[in-house]
Scaffold this motif. Structure first.
Motif, PDB file in Angstrom:
ATOM      1  N   ALA A  96       0.810  -1.180  -0.072  1.00 17.14           N
ATOM      2  CA  ALA A  96       0.064   0.073  -0.015  1.00 17.14           C
ATOM      3  C   ALA A  96       0.702   1.412  -0.032  1.00 17.14           C
ATOM      4  O   ALA A  96       0.438   2.180  -0.841  1.00 17.14           O
ATOM      5  CB  ALA A  96      -1.038   0.028   1.289  1.00 17.14           C
ATOM      6  N   ILE A  97       1.934   1.265   0.824  1.00 17.77           N
ATOM      7  CA  ILE A  97       2.812   2.416   0.883  1.00 17.77           C
ATOM      8  C   ILE A  97       3.546   2.601  -0.744  1.00 17.77           C
ATOM      9  O   ILE A  97       3.232   3.587  -0.965  1.00 17.77           O
ATOM     10  CB  ILE A  97       4.005   2.073   1.958  1.00 17.77           C
ATOM     11  CG1 ILE A  97       3.325   2.160   3.356  1.00 17.77           C
ATOM     12  CG2 ILE A  97       5.192   3.324   1.803  1.00 17.77           C
ATOM     13  CD1 ILE A  97       4.351   1.754   4.404  1.00 17.77           C
ATOM     14  N   PHE A  98       3.938   1.767  -1.112  1.00 19.54           N
ATOM     15  CA  PHE A  98       4.756   1.741  -2.510  1.00 19.54           C
ATOM     16  C   PHE A  98       3.778   2.180  -3.644  1.00 19.54           C
ATOM     17  O   PHE A  98       4.035   2.899  -4.355  1.00 19.54           O
ATOM     18  CB  PHE A  98       5.527   0.325  -2.865  1.00 19.54           C
ATOM     19  CG  PHE A  98       6.550   0.161  -1.943  1.00 19.54           C
ATOM     20  CD1 PHE A  98       7.517   1.028  -1.547  1.00 19.54           C
ATOM     21  CD2 PHE A  98       6.957  -1.102  -1.654  1.00 19.54           C
ATOM     22  CE1 PHE A  98       8.614   1.028  -0.688  1.00 19.54           C
ATOM     23  CE2 PHE A  98       8.012  -1.493  -0.709  1.00 19.54           C
ATOM     24  CZ  PHE A  98       9.179  -0.514  -0.274  1.00 19.54           C
ATOM     25  N   LEU A  99       2.647   1.561  -3.454  1.00 19.56           N
ATOM     26  CA  LEU A  99       1.656   2.108  -4.468  1.00 19.56           C
ATOM     27  C   LEU A  99       1.416   3.733  -4.510  1.00 19.56           C
ATOM     28  O   LEU A  99       1.253   4.410  -5.587  1.00 19.56           O
ATOM     29  CB  LEU A  99       0.229   1.477  -4.263  1.00 19.56           C
ATOM     30  CG  LEU A  99      -0.992   1.423  -5.426  1.00 19.56           C
ATOM     31  CD1 LEU A  99      -1.806   0.431  -5.392  1.00 19.56           C
ATOM     32  CD2 LEU A  99      -1.532   2.709  -5.353  1.00 19.56           C
ATOM     33  N   VAL A 100       1.287   3.989  -3.276  1.00 19.95           N
ATOM     34  CA  VAL A 100       1.189   5.676  -3.147  1.00 19.95           C
ATOM     35  C   VAL A 100       2.279   6.137  -3.653  1.00 19.95           C
ATOM     36  O   VAL A 100       2.475   7.365  -4.273  1.00 19.95           O
ATOM     37  CB  VAL A 100       0.662   6.127  -1.633  1.00 19.95           C
ATOM     38  CG1 VAL A 100       0.854   7.768  -1.631  1.00 19.95           C
ATOM     39  CG2 VAL A 100      -0.878   5.486  -1.350  1.00 19.95           C
ATOM     40  N   GLY A 101       3.512   5.822  -3.216  1.00 20.87           N
ATOM     41  CA  GLY A 101       4.991   6.416  -3.594  1.00 20.87           C
ATOM     42  C   GLY A 101       5.102   6.367  -5.085  1.00 20.87           C
ATOM     43  O   GLY A 101       5.526   7.528  -5.546  1.00 20.87           O
TER      44      GLY A 101
END
Length: 229
Positions: free
Chosen positions: A156-161
């Motif tokens: 989830a973090i990397f998707l936003v990044g």
């Protein structure tokens, strides 16, 4: 700490081809981050090559969250490549800006939706592991281990990044810093020592990237919070 058990022993049962692929994916991934720091469009070709390698490696490792996020990376890299070329004056470098309030709302929604989606994938992980065949395949979360839960969060973090990077927003680096740091123990736990070292390097580069992009914007404009389309 037994470094042999962490970084050498897991590779004893792995083919030479798989080790070479992991090393190649690591090198290409580091190059991609380097180009991103430089605001150089080559971040995308090198990144695409790295993610395509990891699509295979992560599927084999059973990290389905990161497997799916690397498919997403590949698609978003094409999208980002188009956006960067469109907004580049020399077809190589781009300008950056801060994230708007509206984009923060979108980022939060992306985080929630992606986390829920990956949880659904892991809920049915026993069926996926058996290629949806066989008996007594119970769905649920009881089979998830330490690395699987971390995988949900980092995905989830990397998707936003990745989305913020395609938009050329400085705060994308904050998501990479957090996600990269969390990924280090996850990959050690899964026996991917080379990849864990890659994410240690990524964490350091992400800190440098954030400082570089922020300082670049403050140097090139009198209004640091000016928004670019």
């Amino acid at each position: 700490m037994n470094w042999y058990n962490l970084f050498i022993k897991p590779y004893e049962a792995v083919s030479a081809e798989q080790i070479i692929l992991e090393a190649a994916g690591t090198i290409l991934g580091i190059l991609s981050v380097y180009f991103s720091i430089k605001k150089n469009i080559w971040v995308y070709p090198s990144g695409i090559a790295s993610t395509m390698i990891y699509i295979y490696l992560l599927f084999v490792a059973g990290l389905y969250g990161d497997f799916l996020i690397n498919i997403y990376y590949t698609v978003m890299s094409v999208y980002g490549w188009v956006l960067w070329r469109k907004n580049s004056k020399d077809n190589v470098h781009v300008e950056v800006s801060w994230t708007t309030k509206k984009e923060w709302v979108t980022a939060l929604l992306l985080f929630i939706v992606s986390a829920i989606f990956i949880l659904i994938i892991y809920y049915y992980k026993p069926a996926i592991d058996n290629y949806f065949s066989g008996k007594d395949m119970k769905a649920g979360f009881s089979h998830l281990d330490f690395a699987n839960w971390l995988d949900v969060i980092t995905t989830a973090i990397f998707l936003v990044g990745m989305w913020l990077m395609a938009k050329r927003r400085i705060e994308n680096w904050l998501f990479w810093i957090i996600g990269d740091f969390i990924s280090i123990p996850m990959y050690i736990y899964k026996g991917l020592g080379i990849t864990s070292v890659q994410y240690l390097v990524f964490t350091t580069l992400a800190v440098i990237g954030y400082m570089t992009w922020r300082n670049s914007l403050q140097t090139n404009t009198k209004e640091p919070h000016e928004k670019y389309n």
